[in-house]
Design a protein around this motif. Structure first.
Motif, PDB file in Angstrom:
ATOM      1  N   UNK A  30       0.835  -1.206   0.000  1.00 25.69           N
ATOM      2  CA  UNK A  30       0.000   0.000   0.000  1.00 25.69           C
ATOM      3  C   UNK A  30       0.866   1.250   0.000  1.00 25.69           C
ATOM      4  N   UNK A  31       1.907   1.250   0.827  1.00 26.37           N
ATOM      5  CA  UNK A  31       2.784   2.416   0.904  1.00 26.37           C
ATOM      6  C   UNK A  31       3.556   2.601  -0.389  1.00 26.37           C
ATOM      7  N   UNK A  32       4.026   1.482  -0.983  1.00 28.65           N
ATOM      8  CA  UNK A  32       4.810   1.578  -2.218  1.00 28.65           C
ATOM      9  C   UNK A  32       3.969   2.033  -3.394  1.00 28.65           C
ATOM     10  N   UNK A  33       2.753   1.500  -3.504  1.00 33.59           N
ATOM     11  CA  UNK A  33       1.929   1.815  -4.668  1.00 33.59           C
ATOM     12  C   UNK A  33       1.129   3.097  -4.499  1.00 33.59           C
ATOM     13  N   UNK A  34       0.289   3.149  -3.481  1.00 35.62           N
ATOM     14  CA  UNK A  34      -0.638   4.269  -3.319  1.00 35.62           C
ATOM     15  C   UNK A  34       0.064   5.523  -2.823  1.00 35.62           C
ATOM     16  N   UNK A  35       0.878   5.389  -1.764  1.00 30.41           N
ATOM     17  CA  UNK A  35       1.464   6.570  -1.128  1.00 30.41           C
ATOM     18  C   UNK A  35       2.771   7.027  -1.766  1.00 30.41           C
ATOM     19  N   UNK A  36       3.376   6.173  -2.615  1.00 32.96           N
ATOM     20  CA  UNK A  36       4.653   6.559  -3.230  1.00 32.96           C
ATOM     21  C   UNK A  36       4.545   6.656  -4.755  1.00 32.96           C
ATOM     22  N   UNK A  37       4.147   5.561  -5.404  1.00 26.16           N
ATOM     23  CA  UNK A  37       4.101   5.546  -6.874  1.00 26.16           C
ATOM     24  C   UNK A  37       3.013   6.459  -7.416  1.00 26.16           C
ATOM     25  N   UNK A  38       1.789   6.284  -6.978  1.00 24.76           N
ATOM     26  CA  UNK A  38       0.661   6.997  -7.578  1.00 24.76           C
ATOM     27  C   UNK A  38       0.498   8.420  -7.054  1.00 24.76           C
ATOM     28  N   UNK A  39       1.199   8.773  -5.981  1.00 25.85           N
ATOM     29  CA  UNK A  39       1.185  10.175  -5.561  1.00 25.85           C
ATOM     30  C   UNK A  39       2.193  10.999  -6.341  1.00 25.85           C
ATOM     31  N   UNK A  40       3.124  10.320  -7.029  1.00 28.11           N
ATOM     32  CA  UNK A  40       4.091  11.027  -7.857  1.00 28.11           C
ATOM     33  C   UNK A  40       5.211  11.707  -7.101  1.00 28.11           C
TER      34      UNK A  40
END
Length: 215
Positions: A30-40
């Motif tokens: 969740x942290x890698x995808x939502x909070x890091x990757x998709x937040x840009x």
């Protein structure tokens, strides 16, 4: 350590590992995808490139046995940090006790299975030449097993030298009831129901005497 001494049932160990592993994996993804990757927040160079390079350096380039050995060194230091923090009395001492071993394992580039659950999938999300199957086979399994061995290198000697004769009385039953160990019954021995009853009566007697004095 608790399982070896009978303080908790053996089935509690794999049960705990399954829950902890699944929970950490969900949180890391969740942290890698939502909070890091998709937040840009690291969508531009050199940050996204470093995420890819780091993932390849952690999971693709090393051999399986190298990651396994790094996992041993990593969790040995992590367990030393936990052991030192448990022995520290004040907050500053606990911070220092934890910080030094963790700083060493990060500087050495050792592998912790939970830390890799974030860094390696993040690199895959940014296009690292690494499949999920390769990550699981080389990084997750190898570091997981290495971390277990590293923990045993701290836990087993500590158990042998510091608690060789530890025999919890009724620990399994009291653990299920949410009871805690009380040092007044002797080092490393849980209070029995009769001991608890006597101490409760003593406490009630003292309370009644104090109440009469106030009246």
């Amino acid at each position: 350590m608790a399982c070896l001494k009978g303080a908790v049932p053996w089935w509690g160990l794999p049960y705990n590992w399954i829950i902890v592993t699944f929970g950490n994996l969900c949180g890391s993804l969740f942290f890698a995808s939502v909070l890091t990757k998709y937040t840009g927040i690291i969508s531009t160079a050199p940050y996204n490139e470093y995420a890819v390079t780091f993932a390849m350096h952690k999971a693709a380039e090393p051999e399986w046995h190298e990651i396994f050995l790094r996992g041993i060194g990593c969790n040995w230091l992590v367990c030393v940090a936990v052991w030192q923090a448990a022995g520290a009395r004040d907050t500053i001492s606990k911070i220092v006790a934890i910080w030094v071993p963790i700083m060493i394992f990060v500087t050495c580039g050792y592998d912790h299975v939970v830390a890799n659950m974030f860094s390696v999938p993040l690199g895959i999300l940014f296009g690292a030449d690494l499949t999920v199957a390769e990550y699981i086979r080389k990084s997750l399994i190898a570091s997981y097993l290495g971390n277990i061995v590293g923990a045993l290198l701290v836990g087993l000697p500590a158990l042998y030298f510091y608690a060789p004769d530890y025999k919890p009385a009724g620990a399994l039953r009291e653990a299920e009831e949410g009871e805690i160990f009380n040092g007044e019954s002797g080092p490393g021995v849980a209070r029995s129901s009769s001991e608890r009853s006597v101490q409760d009566k003593r406490g009630a007697t003292v309370y009644e005497m104090e109440d009469k004095r106030t009246q």
